[in-house]
Design a protein around this motif. Structure first.
Motif, PDB file in Angstrom:
ATOM      1  N   SER A  40       0.804  -1.218   0.000  1.00 24.57           N
ATOM      2  CA  SER A  40       0.000   0.000   0.000  1.00 24.57           C
ATOM      3  C   SER A  40       0.840   1.272   0.000  1.00 24.57           C
ATOM      4  N   ASP A  72      -6.665   4.742   5.844  1.00 21.97           N
ATOM      5  CA  ASP A  72      -5.655   3.749   5.449  1.00 21.97           C
ATOM      6  C   ASP A  72      -4.288   4.090   6.037  1.00 21.97           C
ATOM      7  N   GLY A 112     -12.995   1.579   7.445  1.00 20.82           N
ATOM      8  CA  GLY A 112     -12.472   1.689   6.087  1.00 20.82           C
ATOM      9  C   GLY A 112     -13.285   0.874   5.095  1.00 20.82           C
ATOM     10  N   VAL A 252      -6.166  -2.083   1.904  1.00 20.09           N
ATOM     11  CA  VAL A 252      -5.361  -0.860   1.872  1.00 20.09           C
ATOM     12  C   VAL A 252      -4.509  -0.777   0.610  1.00 20.09           C
ATOM     13  N   ASP A 255      -7.463   0.377  -2.111  1.00 14.46           N
ATOM     14  CA  ASP A 255      -8.189   1.625  -1.844  1.00 14.46           C
ATOM     15  C   ASP A 255      -7.638   2.816  -2.633  1.00 14.46           C
TER      16      ASP A 255
END
Length: 280
Positions: A40, A72, A112, A252, A255
């Motif tokens: 991420s 995140d 999230g 994550v 996203d």
């Protein structure tokens, strides 16, 4: 989520055996969490660069997109601490610092997932009804709502209240279903390349649908692990729960891609509206 990972039941002699059987699952979960952090970081860097470049061009950035990326970042900041305590032999739920930080991490993970569905809905509405999209998602209200919701999810984790989290499943399912209906009703194309718009819409729809299904299975496993006292079936549910949590931890990574896809579609809507105003 956090209390299942770190709490200790009353029967210590039985719990020692359960801990030994659950240790491979904890190691597997730790690997996925670390992989999510490593994957991420470049994705977040790329997304922030895209948003910064568009912001300099006077492009409007959704508050929900900003809050999802900040959520995140909070997860990435707390994940090393959670992994360190997860791999230790002793549980830390009775420690107030561990309980607060792990609850904040679990609340950020859960919220999230909900915020991801809202961002997907925002992207669908921006294509179908740009006027409603502009007046529905106010920046100030969105930020206040996001902060309050994050605190609520974290407090539910801190006090081990799983049933309140399940009460949000009907709303979450409604948001996902609305996104699917709006996306599949052949929204008007807003660019000269219709296939590009359709591919991005399909990618957003597929991502939010998969995470929704995973979260429903995960939430049911939380209740079973919380209420069921059998030893053998408890281990079976534990392995399924770890698998769902491991897959959700990769959220994550995807996203930032979701946020960029939605933001670019919103930017095309803004460009089209500005063009129409200029012609008028």
């Amino acid at each position: 989520m956090a209390h299942i990972l770190f709490s200790v039941p009353f029967y210590q002699d039985v719990w020692d055996d359960i801990q030994q059987e659950r240790q491979p699952g904890k190691i597997r979960l730790s690997i996925f969490l670390i992989a999510g952090v490593c994957g991420s970081l470049p994705a977040l860097t790329w997304a922030l660069h895209v948003f910064y470049r568009n912001y300099n061009r006077a492009g409007r950035i959704s508050a929900f997109i900003i809050m999802l990326l900040l959520c995140d970042l909070l997860v990435l900041f707390l994940t090393p601490y959670v992994v360190t305590n997860l791999l230790q032999a002793e549980n830390c739920w009775d420690n107030m610092t561990c309980r607060m930080l792990s609850s904040l991490w679990a609340g950020s993970e859960t919220y999230g997932l909900h915020l991801q569905q809202v961002v997907g809905l925002e992207g669908a509405l921006s294509l179908r009804n740009p006027v409603a999209w502009n007046f529905t998602f106010f920046h100030s209200c969105s930020i206040i709502f996001s902060i309050v919701a994050l605190l609520c999810f974290s407090l539910c984790e801190f006090f081990s209240v799983d049933h309140l989290i399940l009460l949000g499943l009907p709303l979450l399912f409604t948001i996902t279903l609305t996104s699917c209906i709006v996306t599949c009703r052949a929204p008007p194309h807003i660019s000269d390349a219709p296939c590009t718009t359709w591919k991005s819409s399909s990618a957003v729809l597929a991502l939010v649908t998969v995470t929704m299904v995973l979260y429903v299975v995960f939430a049911n496993m939380c209740l079973l692990l919380r209420n069921y006292s059998g030893h053998y079936l408890d281990l079976k549910y534990w392995n399924l729960w770890v698998t769902c949590l491991s897959l959700m931890s990769l959220r994550v990574v995807f996203d930032p891609l979701l946020c960029v896809l939605v933001h670019r579609r919103n930017l095309r809507v803004q460009t089209q509206q500005n063009t129409h105003r200029a012609h008028d």
